[in-house]
Design a protein around this motif. Structure first.
Motif, PDB file in Angstrom:
ATOM      1  N   GLU A  19       0.835  -1.195   0.000  1.00  0.00           N
ATOM      2  CA  GLU A  19       0.000   0.000   0.000  1.00  0.00           C
ATOM      3  C   GLU A  19       0.872   1.248   0.000  1.00  0.00           C
ATOM      4  O   GLU A  19       0.657   2.184  -0.764  1.00  0.00           O
ATOM      5  CB  GLU A  19      -0.928   0.002   1.233  1.00  0.00           C
ATOM      6  CG  GLU A  19      -2.134  -0.910   1.088  1.00  0.00           C
ATOM      7  CD  GLU A  19      -2.832  -0.718  -0.264  1.00  0.00           C
ATOM      8  OE1 GLU A  19      -3.247   0.413  -0.568  1.00  0.00           O
ATOM      9  OE2 GLU A  19      -2.926  -1.711  -1.028  1.00  0.00           O
ATOM     10  N   LYS A  20       1.890   1.211   0.863  1.00  0.00           N
ATOM     11  CA  LYS A  20       2.803   2.353   0.923  1.00  0.00           C
ATOM     12  C   LYS A  20       3.662   2.450  -0.338  1.00  0.00           C
ATOM     13  O   LYS A  20       3.968   3.545  -0.809  1.00  0.00           O
ATOM     14  CB  LYS A  20       3.691   2.269   2.164  1.00  0.00           C
ATOM     15  CG  LYS A  20       2.944   2.656   3.450  1.00  0.00           C
ATOM     16  CD  LYS A  20       3.880   2.664   4.645  1.00  0.00           C
ATOM     17  CE  LYS A  20       3.124   2.940   5.930  1.00  0.00           C
ATOM     18  NZ  LYS A  20       3.827   2.376   7.088  1.00  0.00           N
ATOM     19  N   VAL A  21       4.058   1.296  -0.870  1.00  0.00           N
ATOM     20  CA  VAL A  21       4.843   1.310  -2.107  1.00  0.00           C
ATOM     21  C   VAL A  21       4.035   2.024  -3.192  1.00  0.00           C
ATOM     22  O   VAL A  21       4.550   2.863  -3.924  1.00  0.00           O
ATOM     23  CB  VAL A  21       5.195  -0.131  -2.559  1.00  0.00           C
ATOM     24  CG1 VAL A  21       5.851  -0.111  -3.940  1.00  0.00           C
ATOM     25  CG2 VAL A  21       6.116  -0.812  -1.544  1.00  0.00           C
ATOM     26  N   ARG A  22       2.759   1.692  -3.259  1.00  0.00           N
ATOM     27  CA  ARG A  22       1.894   2.289  -4.282  1.00  0.00           C
ATOM     28  C   ARG A  22       1.884   3.823  -4.199  1.00  0.00           C
ATOM     29  O   ARG A  22       1.856   4.506  -5.230  1.00  0.00           O
ATOM     30  CB  ARG A  22       0.478   1.749  -4.126  1.00  0.00           C
ATOM     31  CG  ARG A  22      -0.445   2.105  -5.295  1.00  0.00           C
ATOM     32  CD  ARG A  22      -1.915   1.934  -4.918  1.00  0.00           C
ATOM     33  NE  ARG A  22      -2.310   0.553  -4.786  1.00  0.00           N
ATOM     34  CZ  ARG A  22      -2.791  -0.178  -5.808  1.00  0.00           C
ATOM     35  NH1 ARG A  22      -2.882   0.337  -7.003  1.00  0.00           N
ATOM     36  NH2 ARG A  22      -3.145  -1.427  -5.607  1.00  0.00           N
ATOM     37  N   ASP A  23       1.924   4.334  -2.980  1.00  0.00           N
ATOM     38  CA  ASP A  23       1.925   5.789  -2.809  1.00  0.00           C
ATOM     39  C   ASP A  23       3.235   6.424  -3.262  1.00  0.00           C
ATOM     40  O   ASP A  23       3.262   7.603  -3.610  1.00  0.00           O
ATOM     41  CB  ASP A  23       1.727   6.149  -1.326  1.00  0.00           C
ATOM     42  CG  ASP A  23       0.295   5.876  -0.878  1.00  0.00           C
ATOM     43  OD1 ASP A  23      -0.589   5.783  -1.762  1.00  0.00           O
ATOM     44  OD2 ASP A  23       0.075   5.746   0.341  1.00  0.00           O
ATOM     45  N   ALA A  24       4.309   5.654  -3.209  1.00  0.00           N
ATOM     46  CA  ALA A  24       5.641   6.244  -3.400  1.00  0.00           C
ATOM     47  C   ALA A  24       6.186   6.087  -4.812  1.00  0.00           C
ATOM     48  O   ALA A  24       7.232   6.649  -5.129  1.00  0.00           O
ATOM     49  CB  ALA A  24       6.627   5.629  -2.401  1.00  0.00           C
ATOM     50  N   VAL A  25       5.497   5.320  -5.661  1.00  0.00           N
ATOM     51  CA  VAL A  25       6.002   5.107  -7.024  1.00  0.00           C
ATOM     52  C   VAL A  25       4.879   5.363  -8.028  1.00  0.00           C
ATOM     53  O   VAL A  25       3.704   5.194  -7.709  1.00  0.00           O
ATOM     54  CB  VAL A  25       6.557   3.673  -7.208  1.00  0.00           C
ATOM     55  CG1 VAL A  25       7.556   3.325  -6.115  1.00  0.00           C
ATOM     56  CG2 VAL A  25       5.446   2.628  -7.250  1.00  0.00           C
ATOM     57  N   PRO A  26       5.231   5.755  -9.250  1.00  0.00           N
ATOM     58  CA  PRO A  26       4.206   5.921 -10.286  1.00  0.00           C
ATOM     59  C   PRO A  26       3.524   4.580 -10.592  1.00  0.00           C
ATOM     60  O   PRO A  26       4.108   3.519 -10.366  1.00  0.00           O
ATOM     61  CB  PRO A  26       5.003   6.416 -11.499  1.00  0.00           C
ATOM     62  CG  PRO A  26       6.277   6.953 -10.952  1.00  0.00           C
ATOM     63  CD  PRO A  26       6.567   6.155  -9.725  1.00  0.00           C
ATOM     64  N   ASP A  27       2.320   4.635 -11.136  1.00  0.00           N
ATOM     65  CA  ASP A  27       1.559   3.419 -11.437  1.00  0.00           C
ATOM     66  C   ASP A  27       2.330   2.443 -12.325  1.00  0.00           C
ATOM     67  O   ASP A  27       2.314   1.234 -12.110  1.00  0.00           O
ATOM     68  CB  ASP A  27       0.243   3.787 -12.143  1.00  0.00           C
ATOM     69  CG  ASP A  27      -0.733   4.420 -11.150  1.00  0.00           C
ATOM     70  OD1 ASP A  27      -0.445   4.374  -9.931  1.00  0.00           O
ATOM     71  OD2 ASP A  27      -1.763   4.957 -11.592  1.00  0.00           O
ATOM     72  N   VAL A  28       2.983   2.989 -13.335  1.00  0.00           N
ATOM     73  CA  VAL A  28       3.739   2.140 -14.262  1.00  0.00           C
ATOM     74  C   VAL A  28       4.774   1.317 -13.497  1.00  0.00           C
ATOM     75  O   VAL A  28       4.915   0.111 -13.708  1.00  0.00           O
ATOM     76  CB  VAL A  28       4.444   3.006 -15.328  1.00  0.00           C
ATOM     77  CG1 VAL A  28       5.485   2.198 -16.089  1.00  0.00           C
ATOM     78  CG2 VAL A  28       3.422   3.612 -16.287  1.00  0.00           C
ATOM     79  N   SER A  29       5.462   1.976 -12.596  1.00  0.00           N
ATOM     80  CA  SER A  29       6.494   1.294 -11.812  1.00  0.00           C
ATOM     81  C   SER A  29       5.853   0.255 -10.892  1.00  0.00           C
ATOM     82  O   SER A  29       6.333  -0.873 -10.770  1.00  0.00           O
ATOM     83  CB  SER A  29       7.285   2.325 -10.999  1.00  0.00           C
ATOM     84  OG  SER A  29       8.250   1.692 -10.188  1.00  0.00           O
ATOM     85  N   TYR A  30       4.745   0.652 -10.278  1.00  0.00           N
ATOM     86  CA  TYR A  30       4.053  -0.257  -9.361  1.00  0.00           C
ATOM     87  C   TYR A  30       3.607  -1.521 -10.094  1.00  0.00           C
ATOM     88  O   TYR A  30       3.807  -2.639  -9.610  1.00  0.00           O
ATOM     89  CB  TYR A  30       2.845   0.454  -8.741  1.00  0.00           C
ATOM     90  CG  TYR A  30       2.151  -0.367  -7.686  1.00  0.00           C
ATOM     91  CD1 TYR A  30       2.708  -0.488  -6.412  1.00  0.00           C
ATOM     92  CD2 TYR A  30       0.966  -1.041  -7.960  1.00  0.00           C
ATOM     93  CE1 TYR A  30       2.083  -1.252  -5.438  1.00  0.00           C
ATOM     94  CE2 TYR A  30       0.339  -1.809  -6.996  1.00  0.00           C
ATOM     95  CZ  TYR A  30       0.900  -1.909  -5.733  1.00  0.00           C
ATOM     96  OH  TYR A  30       0.294  -2.675  -4.769  1.00  0.00           O
ATOM     97  N   ASP A  31       3.012  -1.338 -11.255  1.00  0.00           N
ATOM     98  CA  ASP A  31       2.502  -2.483 -12.004  1.00  0.00           C
ATOM     99  C   ASP A  31       3.619  -3.459 -12.389  1.00  0.00           C
ATOM    100  O   ASP A  31       3.466  -4.668 -12.283  1.00  0.00           O
ATOM    101  CB  ASP A  31       1.771  -2.002 -13.265  1.00  0.00           C
ATOM    102  CG  ASP A  31       0.463  -1.280 -12.920  1.00  0.00           C
ATOM    103  OD1 ASP A  31       0.010  -1.423 -11.749  1.00  0.00           O
ATOM    104  OD2 ASP A  31      -0.083  -0.590 -13.788  1.00  0.00           O
TER     105      ASP A  31
END
Lengths: 430, 430
Positions: free
Chosen positions: B223-235
């Protein structure tokens, strides 16, 4: 005084081993039983399923008076090198009177005759052998056919081929060869193996092969394991597994072995003992297309080389065991007697061995440098206490330590990998 | 034509990287953005958390037009060697006009002045530096104090010490040094880093450091990772983890690294780049009392050497990166431009680079032997197409392949370790 010598791996100790011990005892009626045992790596080219310390415990509890470690550099060699080291240890105790080995044929007379030919290498035999090798046969096969031809030529009918196909007969033969090389007075005797053959992979009841038992352990079928091994062995096995030390398998070495071979070039491979006839190229190519040890072995394997030989070679590659060093080890034999454990009874014998042996007895491995220095100091004397060659002593014993250092990385629980186990584990006394 | 050059690791790509890209773009207003990116191992002396192929995908999708791989032999060096390789790649494209780097101070003028001293090494400075080194200070500290003294001597007041304590200022300084060494026309510009500092280990919201994000990944706090990186990176991160490729950590190299160091002797250690002042002895001793990578690092670490430096040295040990080879790499710079991915826009620029660069562009790594042969063939010509030195080209690129071969063993699912990934993974085009 009768001292029965055994060559063992106890990987793990099973009912067949107990049967062998009892049969050998009734044959020799010994005052003492000593065994030379592979350490943390065994002749099948694998790490032992539980470590040498726990296997020693079982051996002593089951009636072996002294357990000597077969130095690593012999333990992972082929039958000939393995026998050279094992017989060397027994011979260099200076007290062993009888060597009893299990054998499919138990035909010591025929094995002796064959051994004579192998050691003396009559011209006719050698010529035929070379012809078969040139035809592309593997060494064991070429030897088998050459012997057969030789006996046919001498008008002797021997069921040679059969004998040289059974692994214990092959090993027995190598013991006889080694006894001749060491000019030993130890009397060899062969007894029939009970039950399952060495290579039988399936559970066959109370007398099952070590291979079958290791398979059961891997599958977690401990009910069957319990039937196939003495209680003492079962308890130690279960304890080691509960401690998360064992069971250890070759595949556990995947990361370290694949990382190593992926970094090697053809020249690195070609220096290793047992690498010839294109094996360097095969290892090089296969190391790049394999993601498990099993894949690597299957890729390297050919009709010409048995799987066991490939596994042994892989360990030699991993441990940088070069052909030139192995040649030295086989020429000069084991340079020390490392004691892993002994019984009260064995303690007396150990005292005697210390008096008569011309090779250092190692009970406290951490003192090895001091022993090395002592050997170096007396190397110019004519009246030496020891016959060991200091440099070879050092290499051999440091390989034993290294083998343990690597093995400790394979314990399931990482906490056991902390320190050189050979330096801190006490001799097992029972 | 404006071409913005960036030096990145994207381990993983986070909001701070996006901020940097946007700020740099608004500063330069470039026609193209190219990045030189560490491959599977990064400057912190660790394997990257996900592999270079997936990090390239994110980079291109986030607006980098061409991703070049920073050769492994530079990626795991200290700031100076790292910068040498990175600036070398940008310079040798022959098209990059601007290099924009993040910096704590963003004071390009002061950094330039310092860089002049470091590159020109005036006598007074050198003398002081050597005195501090002799007193036992680490190189970064000695350099810092020597510079401070030098500026004091010149009656210039500079907040030097502060600048040389911040890792991005240090790296920026090395970029400036490298630009001078390459006699480059690339214009360097520094911009303030947003939010968390490079070494901040804790999550600080939308702008968190890569270190903090890797920690969150390790702890599974997505959840925190999602906040800290752009969507492309998260995916891409989530995909790589779902595939059981990542996340990869240094500790995953435990077996292969500990097996390796337990087999090494002091002399083996002493040849490695960065091993000096007793580090060989420390690695030797510590390798025997450590059962994890972390224990090994903590054991080797002293006040004199930072943890990152020890980690880099450990990788150099593992990969046999010798001091003499690193010296050659730093003298001659990177010998090829390996393209990991590009955008439609980048494709045009790539065509142009191919025309003007004096170094081979590698888009199909499996053809590297052919390129090597071409380089060798023209090595005696006066009018060469390429300036690469064939032998160094070969060593550098084979290290990239080796690094990938080792990295592939670290994928969580063993099936991905099957074949040299560099030979079969296509350039990422978007």
């Amino acid at each position: 005084m009768k001292v029965l010598g055994l060559v063992v791996e106890y990987n793990p100790y099973h009912n067949g081993h107990l049967y062998h011990l009892n049969t050998a005892k009734s044959l020799v009626n010994p005052d003492y039983v000593v065994a030379v045992m592979s350490g943390n790596f065994v002749q099948r080219g694998e790490p032992a399923i539980i470590d040498k310390f726990s296997r020693t415990e079982v051996a002593v509890k089951m009636g072996v008076d002294i357990v000597f470690e077969l130095p690593f550099v012999y333990a992972i060699q082929d039958a000939s090198g393995f026998a050279n080291g094992a017989v060397g240890i027994l011979e260099r105790t200076s007290v062993v009177s009888d060597l009893v080995f299990g054998s499919e044929s138990a035909d010591i007379e025929s094995l002796s005759q064959i051994s004579d030919i192998l050691v003396n290498q009559p011209k006719e035999y050698k010529k035929t052998l070379n012809r078969y090798l040139k035809e592309g046969l593997s060494f064991p096969n070429a030897r088998k056919y050459a012997l057969n031809d030789y006996f046919a030529h001498m008008n002797e009918e021997k069921e040679i081929i059969e004998k040289l196909e059974k692994s214990n007969d092959i090993l027995g033969l190598e013991y006889l060869n080694a006894l001749k090389l060491y000019d030993s007075k130890i009397k060899p005797q062969a007894i029939k193996r009970a039950g399952a053959s060495y290579n039988e992979e399936n559970y066959t009841g109370e007398i099952s092969s070590a291979t079958a038992i290791r398979k059961l352990i891997e599958e977690g079928d401990f009910e069957k394991v319990r039937d196939a091994v003495p209680d003492v062995s079962y308890d130690v096995l279960k304890r080691e597994i509960a401690l998360k030390k064992g069971p250890v398998f070759l595949e556990d070495m995947r990361d370290m072995i694949l990382a190593k071979v992926r970094m090697m070039n053809r020249k690195d491979f070609s220096k290793i003992d047992g690498i010839k006839e294109g094996l360097d190229r095969r290892f090089l190519d296969c190391s790049k297309v394999s993601s498990t040890i099993n894949q690597l072995l299957m890729c390297v394997k050919t009709k010409r080389f048995t799987l066991t030989r490939i596994k042994r070679t892989l360990l030699k590659i991993f441990f940088d065991l070069t052909a030139s060093d192995v040649q030295l080890y086989n020429k000069y034999g084991p340079q020390y007697l490392r004691v892993l454990g002994f019984s009260k009874n064995g303690q007396k014998l150990l005292g005697q061995i210390k008096k008569v042996s011309k090779f250092p007895i190692i009970t406290t491995p951490s003192r090895y440098k001091r022993i090395y220095n002592k050997l170096s100091d007396e190397s110019l004397l004519t009246n030496k206490k020891f016959n060991s060659i200091p440099e070879i002593f050092l290499k051999q014993i440091e390989y034993d330590f290294l083998a343990s250092n690597i093995y400790s990385l394979l314990y399931k629980d990482k906490k056991y990998a902390i320190y050189e186990p050979d330096m801190v584990t006490k001799v097992f006394i029972y």
